[in-house]
Write an enzyme that holds these catalytic residues in place. Structure first.
Site, PDB file in Angstrom:
ATOM      1  N   LYS A 163       8.684  19.513   6.511  1.00  0.00           N
ATOM      2  CA  LYS A 163       9.743  18.789   7.229  1.00  0.00           C
ATOM      3  C   LYS A 163       9.346  18.580   8.700  1.00  0.00           C
ATOM      4  O   LYS A 163       8.262  18.958   9.115  1.00  0.00           O
ATOM      5  CB  LYS A 163      11.071  19.541   7.088  1.00  0.00           C
ATOM      6  CG  LYS A 163      11.468  19.811   5.613  1.00  0.00           C
ATOM      7  CD  LYS A 163      11.880  18.564   4.864  1.00  0.00           C
ATOM      8  CE  LYS A 163      11.918  18.696   3.350  1.00  0.00           C
ATOM      9  NZ  LYS A 163      12.864  19.644   2.788  1.00  0.00           N
TER      10      LYS A 163
HETATM   11  C1  LIG Z   1      13.577  20.223   1.591  1.00  0.00           C
HETATM   12  C2  LIG Z   1      14.883  19.755   1.080  1.00  0.00           C
HETATM   13  C3  LIG Z   1      15.947  20.621   0.797  1.00  0.00           C
HETATM   14  C4  LIG Z   1      15.814  22.109   0.749  1.00  0.00           C
HETATM   15  O1  LIG Z   1      15.289  22.693   1.838  1.00  0.00           O
HETATM   16  P1  LIG Z   1      14.525  24.108   1.724  1.00  0.00           P
HETATM   17  O2  LIG Z   1      14.395  24.515   3.135  1.00  0.00           O
HETATM   18  O3  LIG Z   1      13.223  23.860   1.040  1.00  0.00           O
HETATM   19  O4  LIG Z   1      15.396  25.023   0.936  1.00  0.00           O
HETATM   20  C5  LIG Z   1      17.176  20.070   0.460  1.00  0.00           C
HETATM   21  N1  LIG Z   1      17.338  18.750   0.355  1.00  0.00           N
HETATM   22  C6  LIG Z   1      16.335  17.897   0.572  1.00  0.00           C
HETATM   23  C7  LIG Z   1      16.592  16.432   0.457  1.00  0.00           C
HETATM   24  C8  LIG Z   1      15.072  18.360   0.922  1.00  0.00           C
HETATM   25  O5  LIG Z   1      14.065  17.503   1.105  1.00  0.00           O
END
Ligand SMILES: *Cc1c(COP(=O)(O)O)cnc(C)c1O
Length: 416
Positions: free
Chosen positions: A212
């Protein structure tokens, strides 16, 4: 992070395209795999974490409060609550919204499973609404069709970092009494009509997974402007425990605390908060670099007829978490799978975002086997999409490799 120069000799000459794809015996465009995403961690980040390790607080300490304050200010929200990951952030938001058994929550199928799983955690039922075939975000008429007397909330996902049309969603939510929880895991730094994502709905969640925009290893955040929701979120992250004497049901003494709800241990550590704070200093340069690479892709891939490039709605400024192209399979001699494998053979770490959530065996087993019937746009999109690598640490050469591989592979499999 130097500027990405768009070379005027892109696309390459016809003769160069004629070189065989690696999968058909040619030479790959590069010798090492280029991942689809990767973190950027520098000396400043490492120093920030090390400093915490030498101090008094490892779990929730002063860095958490500082991270929350900075983050809330950046996104334009009153409050922010740090948790262990984006999935926990979604879970906490669904809890704070009061979702429980018998309640329905509408979300998109073109997302990571966590956007729907969080509803199941609290005993509610996720409901999948179809997407807009241009932006790939949840479609307003798709949501409208799925509203029933049991609908309590909607979880729009800003897919790839492009904000959903929030004015439309808020208006629909207001008319139907729904809570809006934005899944902004892709959208840190994105803007909707000039306003930054994070303070626009009841709650917004973010993820700090390494792919991210910023990372804390694992990590997540919920932002809100509501004091009441903020207090529920803070308690949920710490077992449902309340320590503030003014909120206690029965104060038995100075040692006393009360578990008033069933919460979890979702606390982020101070080491991670320090990393998050250090990463936040780089958000704008990260966003700028992502946008530069996107510009280069848009420019260099525009002439390829078999590709539909990402479409941007005028109200949104994307944070560009992902660059998703859609293949025009009618113009190709093979399917998405072969194109995907050919790009991997070129050492380009392509990916697919996402398998529609209702297609996973768990969902199929639990009553969602026909969910695709009401989501024709999601079903169609899933057959044709590929995500190309996109992250700030990519070099200009990495981006050119992607363009060259895509051009070479599509040229090879083009209908003559
Ligand atoms: C990455 C992601 C999540 C979850 O995040 P984590 O930190 O991996 O638990 C939820 N929704 C979307 C759309 C994502 O891309």
């Amino acid at each position: 992070m130097g500027g990405l120069v768009i070379r005027s000799d892109q696309p390459k000459k016809e003769t160069e395209y004629k070189t065989l794809p690696a999968i058909a015996g040619g030479r790959p465009v590069r010798n090492t795999l280029l991942p689809y995403a990767r973190q950027w961690v520098d000396e400043g980040d490492i120093a920030a974490v090390t400093e915490v390790l030498q101090g008094d607080w490892l779990t929730t300490g002063p860095k958490i409060a500082e991270f929350e304050k900075k983050f809330a200010a950046y996104v334009g929200a009153k409050y922010a609550v740090a948790v262990v990951n984006g999935t926990a952030a979604l879970h906490a938001a669904v809890f704070a919204a009061g979702i429980g058994p018998g309640d329905e929550v509408i979300t998109t199928p073109i997302t990571f499973a966590a956007s729907a799983n969080c509803v199941l955690y609290q005993g509610g039922m996720p409901v999948f609404a179809d997407i807009d075939p241009r932006t790939y975000n949840i479609a307003l008429d798709g949501v409208e069709k799925k509203i029933t007397p049991r609908t309590r909330a909607v979880i729009p996902v800003h897919f790839t970092g492009q904000p959903c049309d929030l004015d439309e969603i808020h208006e629909l939510a207001r008319r139907n009494g729904l809570v809006v929880i934005e899944d902004a895991a892709h959208a840190l730094g994105a803007e909707y009509k000039g306003r930054r994502i994070g303070g626009l709905s009841d709650m917004t969640i973010f993820s700090f997974h390494p792919v991210k925009h910023i990372t804390t290893g694992e990590g997540g955040m919920i932002t809100t402007n509501s004091l009441e929701l903020y207090q529920r979120l803070v308690s949920f992250r710490n077992h449902g425990i309340v320590r503030d004497r003014s909120f206690m049901i029965e104060d038995q003494g100075p040692w006393f605390y009360e578990q008033q709800e069933l919460g979890y241990n979702y606390r982020l550590t101070d080491m991670q908060a320090a990393l998050g704070l250090s990463q936040m200093k780089k958000i704008s340069s990260f966003l700028e670099r992502r946008r530069k690479i996107v510009e280069a892709y848009n420019h260099s891939l525009a002439g390829i007829e078999e590709l539909t490039l990402p479409c941007q709605a005028p109200y949104s400024l994307s944070a560009w978490h992902l660059y998703v192209v859609s293949l025009d399979l009618d113009k190709l001699t093979v399917g998405r799978r072969e194109i995907f494998e050919a790009l991997r053979a070129e050492n380009i770490g392509v990916n697919v975002h996402y398998i529609p959530v209702y297609r996973h065996p768990y969902y199929r087993r639990n009553g969602f086997s026909n969910a695709g019937a009401s989501c024709p746009n999601a079903e169609k999109l899933y057959q044709s999409i590929i995500s190309l690598p996109l992250y700030p640490a990519m070099s200009d050469q990495d981006a050119f490799d992607v363009v060259e591989a895509v051009s070479k592979v599509l040229h090879h499999y083009r209908c003559k």
